[in-house]
Design a protein around this motif. Structure first.
Motif, PDB file in Angstrom:
ATOM      1  N   SER A  17       0.637  -1.342  -0.169  1.00  0.00           N
ATOM      2  CA  SER A  17       0.038   0.057   0.233  1.00  0.00           C
ATOM      3  C   SER A  17       0.706   1.312  -0.007  1.00  0.00           C
ATOM      4  O   SER A  17       0.700   1.604  -0.233  1.00  0.00           O
ATOM      5  CB  SER A  17      -0.660  -0.056   0.848  1.00  0.00           C
ATOM      6  OG  SER A  17      -0.329   0.048   2.230  1.00  0.00           O
ATOM      7  N   PHE A  18       2.062   1.075   0.978  1.00  0.00           N
ATOM      8  CA  PHE A  18       2.566   2.489   0.463  1.00  0.00           C
ATOM      9  C   PHE A  18       3.505   2.798  -0.296  1.00  0.00           C
ATOM     10  O   PHE A  18       3.811   3.955  -1.440  1.00  0.00           O
ATOM     11  CB  PHE A  18       3.721   2.367   1.767  1.00  0.00           C
ATOM     12  CG  PHE A  18       2.664   3.162   3.047  1.00  0.00           C
ATOM     13  CD1 PHE A  18       2.194   4.042   3.065  1.00  0.00           C
ATOM     14  CD2 PHE A  18       2.574   2.739   4.237  1.00  0.00           C
ATOM     15  CE1 PHE A  18       1.923   4.959   4.096  1.00  0.00           C
ATOM     16  CE2 PHE A  18       2.626   2.781   5.497  1.00  0.00           C
ATOM     17  CZ  PHE A  18       1.561   4.629   5.495  1.00  0.00           C
ATOM     18  N   SER A  19       4.085   1.719  -1.303  1.00  0.00           N
ATOM     19  CA  SER A  19       4.767   1.612  -2.539  1.00  0.00           C
ATOM     20  C   SER A  19       3.990   1.935  -3.415  1.00  0.00           C
ATOM     21  O   SER A  19       4.328   2.640  -4.856  1.00  0.00           O
ATOM     22  CB  SER A  19       5.060  -0.533  -2.855  1.00  0.00           C
ATOM     23  OG  SER A  19       6.210  -0.356  -1.908  1.00  0.00           O
ATOM     24  N   SER A  20       3.125   1.524  -3.516  1.00  0.00           N
ATOM     25  CA  SER A  20       1.722   2.037  -4.840  1.00  0.00           C
ATOM     26  C   SER A  20       1.503   3.640  -4.315  1.00  0.00           C
ATOM     27  O   SER A  20       0.985   4.632  -5.449  1.00  0.00           O
ATOM     28  CB  SER A  20       0.632   1.427  -4.691  1.00  0.00           C
ATOM     29  OG  SER A  20      -0.082   1.913  -3.677  1.00  0.00           O
ATOM     30  N   CYS A  21       1.995   4.084  -3.240  1.00  0.00           N
ATOM     31  CA  CYS A  21       1.631   5.868  -2.707  1.00  0.00           C
ATOM     32  C   CYS A  21       3.325   7.053  -3.185  1.00  0.00           C
ATOM     33  O   CYS A  21       3.363   7.935  -2.970  1.00  0.00           O
ATOM     34  CB  CYS A  21       1.312   6.036  -2.186  1.00  0.00           C
ATOM     35  SG  CYS A  21      -0.883   5.671  -1.471  1.00  0.00           S
ATOM     36  N   SER A  22       4.413   6.569  -2.998  1.00  0.00           N
ATOM     37  CA  SER A  22       5.307   6.804  -3.326  1.00  0.00           C
ATOM     38  C   SER A  22       5.840   7.491  -4.279  1.00  0.00           C
ATOM     39  O   SER A  22       4.833   7.543  -5.489  1.00  0.00           O
ATOM     40  CB  SER A  22       6.359   5.776  -3.346  1.00  0.00           C
ATOM     41  OG  SER A  22       7.665   6.475  -3.359  1.00  0.00           O
ATOM     42  N   SER A  23       5.803   9.293  -4.197  1.00  0.00           N
ATOM     43  CA  SER A  23       5.772   9.424  -4.275  1.00  0.00           C
ATOM     44  C   SER A  23       6.986  10.742  -5.285  1.00  0.00           C
ATOM     45  O   SER A  23       7.685  11.482  -5.191  1.00  0.00           O
ATOM     46  CB  SER A  23       4.894  11.071  -4.271  1.00  0.00           C
ATOM     47  OG  SER A  23       4.615  12.235  -5.627  1.00  0.00           O
ATOM     48  N   TYR A  77       5.488  10.699   0.447  1.00  0.00           N
ATOM     49  CA  TYR A  77       4.539   9.964  -0.420  1.00  0.00           C
ATOM     50  C   TYR A  77       3.436  11.129  -0.199  1.00  0.00           C
ATOM     51  O   TYR A  77       3.423  11.897   0.342  1.00  0.00           O
ATOM     52  CB  TYR A  77       3.807   8.942   0.796  1.00  0.00           C
ATOM     53  CG  TYR A  77       4.537   8.045   0.342  1.00  0.00           C
ATOM     54  CD1 TYR A  77       4.539   6.296  -0.095  1.00  0.00           C
ATOM     55  CD2 TYR A  77       6.100   7.803   1.622  1.00  0.00           C
ATOM     56  CE1 TYR A  77       5.433   5.370  -0.206  1.00  0.00           C
ATOM     57  CE2 TYR A  77       6.459   6.286   1.813  1.00  0.00           C
ATOM     58  CZ  TYR A  77       6.837   5.732   0.216  1.00  0.00           C
ATOM     59  OH  TYR A  77       6.921   4.012   0.774  1.00  0.00           O
ATOM     60  N   PHE A  78       3.092  11.495  -1.084  1.00  0.00           N
ATOM     61  CA  PHE A  78       2.030  12.482  -1.239  1.00  0.00           C
ATOM     62  C   PHE A  78       0.611  12.247  -2.035  1.00  0.00           C
ATOM     63  O   PHE A  78       1.609  11.323  -3.759  1.00  0.00           O
ATOM     64  CB  PHE A  78       2.446  13.624  -1.842  1.00  0.00           C
ATOM     65  CG  PHE A  78       1.522  15.134  -2.907  1.00  0.00           C
ATOM     66  CD1 PHE A  78       1.102  15.429  -1.140  1.00  0.00           C
ATOM     67  CD2 PHE A  78       1.026  15.098  -3.374  1.00  0.00           C
ATOM     68  CE1 PHE A  78      -0.075  16.372  -1.678  1.00  0.00           C
ATOM     69  CE2 PHE A  78       0.004  16.033  -4.158  1.00  0.00           C
ATOM     70  CZ  PHE A  78       0.270  16.634  -2.553  1.00  0.00           C
ATOM     71  N   ASN A  79       0.096  12.693  -1.682  1.00  0.00           N
ATOM     72  CA  ASN A  79      -1.456  11.889  -3.031  1.00  0.00           C
ATOM     73  C   ASN A  79      -2.721  12.542  -2.651  1.00  0.00           C
ATOM     74  O   ASN A  79      -2.406  13.394  -1.616  1.00  0.00           O
ATOM     75  CB  ASN A  79      -1.824  10.188  -3.351  1.00  0.00           C
ATOM     76  CG  ASN A  79      -2.120   9.704  -4.222  1.00  0.00           C
ATOM     77  OD1 ASN A  79      -2.100  10.787  -5.199  1.00  0.00           O
ATOM     78  ND2 ASN A  79      -2.919   8.534  -4.344  1.00  0.00           N
ATOM     79  N   THR A  80      -3.717  12.423  -3.123  1.00  0.00           N
ATOM     80  CA  THR A  80      -4.815  13.543  -3.171  1.00  0.00           C
ATOM     81  C   THR A  80      -6.425  12.808  -4.413  1.00  0.00           C
ATOM     82  O   THR A  80      -5.882  11.407  -4.869  1.00  0.00           O
ATOM     83  CB  THR A  80      -4.526  14.876  -4.256  1.00  0.00           C
ATOM     84  OG1 THR A  80      -4.843  14.330  -5.399  1.00  0.00           O
ATOM     85  CG2 THR A  80      -3.904  15.799  -4.266  1.00  0.00           C
ATOM     86  N   THR A  81      -6.473  13.173  -3.077  1.00  0.00           N
ATOM     87  CA  THR A  81      -7.976  12.044  -4.364  1.00  0.00           C
ATOM     88  C   THR A  81      -8.651  12.912  -5.559  1.00  0.00           C
ATOM     89  O   THR A  81      -7.473  13.676  -5.902  1.00  0.00           O
ATOM     90  CB  THR A  81      -9.362  12.786  -3.197  1.00  0.00           C
ATOM     91  OG1 THR A  81     -10.160  14.269  -3.951  1.00  0.00           O
ATOM     92  CG2 THR A  81      -9.846  12.323  -2.043  1.00  0.00           C
ATOM     93  N   SER A  82      -9.854  12.187  -5.871  1.00  0.00           N
ATOM     94  CA  SER A  82      -9.290  11.958  -7.694  1.00  0.00           C
ATOM     95  C   SER A  82     -10.164  13.855  -7.628  1.00  0.00           C
ATOM     96  O   SER A  82     -10.036  14.738  -8.777  1.00  0.00           O
ATOM     97  CB  SER A  82     -10.603  11.622  -8.121  1.00  0.00           C
ATOM     98  OG  SER A  82     -12.020  11.819  -7.466  1.00  0.00           O
TER      99      SER A  82
END
Length: 186
Positions: free
Chosen positions: A19-25, A151-156
């Motif tokens: 789960s963390f690997s998929s969010c790495s930025s 790690y950085f991500n946003t909602t759609s």
């Protein structure tokens, strides 16, 4: 029984890693401290979208931050914000049952609102999304990228939902930051 516990821990750790690997930025967008999440929205764009969205939605929303340890201990904190002010914090922590590790038991739970906001030590900090953006930009996106995965991500729609880092030399429970598991406009 011991091998079942070891298998359970291995599977749990594998799930956390994936789960963390998929969010790495690691994808920076030109600016030294600007990162692009899986959503394709970079940190600066996200902040601009947030300012517009919160105005459109009367700065009223609810979000949940969850944490999970490799040991199975987990927490969930829901923060409710109305007109830009935090009005409640709902917290629960759980752990695997000793006699049946596949089942969990509640360790602590509470609901704070009004004058008792902040009276418990456990749980996510009482922060608005604006404060989470400030924390993200000042504390998490600025760490050394040679020794940390960021790690950085946003909602759609562009609202920040993950910001933090993991030291590359750390093995267990290493994520520093926040991950929103739910966000809803009120």
């Amino acid at each position: 029984m011991r091998s079942f516990k070891l298998l359970h821990k291995f599977l749990f750790l594998s799930l956390i890693f994936v789960s963390f690997s998929s969010c790495s930025s690691d994808d920076k967008s030109g600016n030294e401290n600007e990162f692009v999440g899986e959503s394709g929205i970079n940190s600066s764009e996200s902040k601009e979208l947030w300012l517009s969205l919160k105005s459109t939605n009367n700065d009223s929303y609810e979000y949940t931050i969850e944490t999970v340890s490799w040991t199975g201990f987990a927490t969930s904190t829901t923060i409710k914000v109305e007109d830009g002010e935090v009005v409640s914090r709902d917290f629960m922590s759980t752990q695997p049952q000793e006699e049946n590790p596949a089942e969990t038991e509640i360790v602590e739970e509470y609901l704070e609102n009004g004058s008792d906001l902040g009276t418990h030590e456990s749980g996510a900090d009482i922060l608005t999304i604006d404060e989470l953006y400030s924390l993200c930009f000042a504390e998490y996106l600025t760490v050394d990228t040679d020794s940390n995965l960021i790690y950085f991500n946003t909602t759609s729609e562009g609202v920040i939902n993950t910001c933090g880092y993991v030291n590359k030399d750390c093995a267990d429970d290493c994520f520093v930051g926040f991950k929103l598991t739910d966000f809803t406009w009120l």
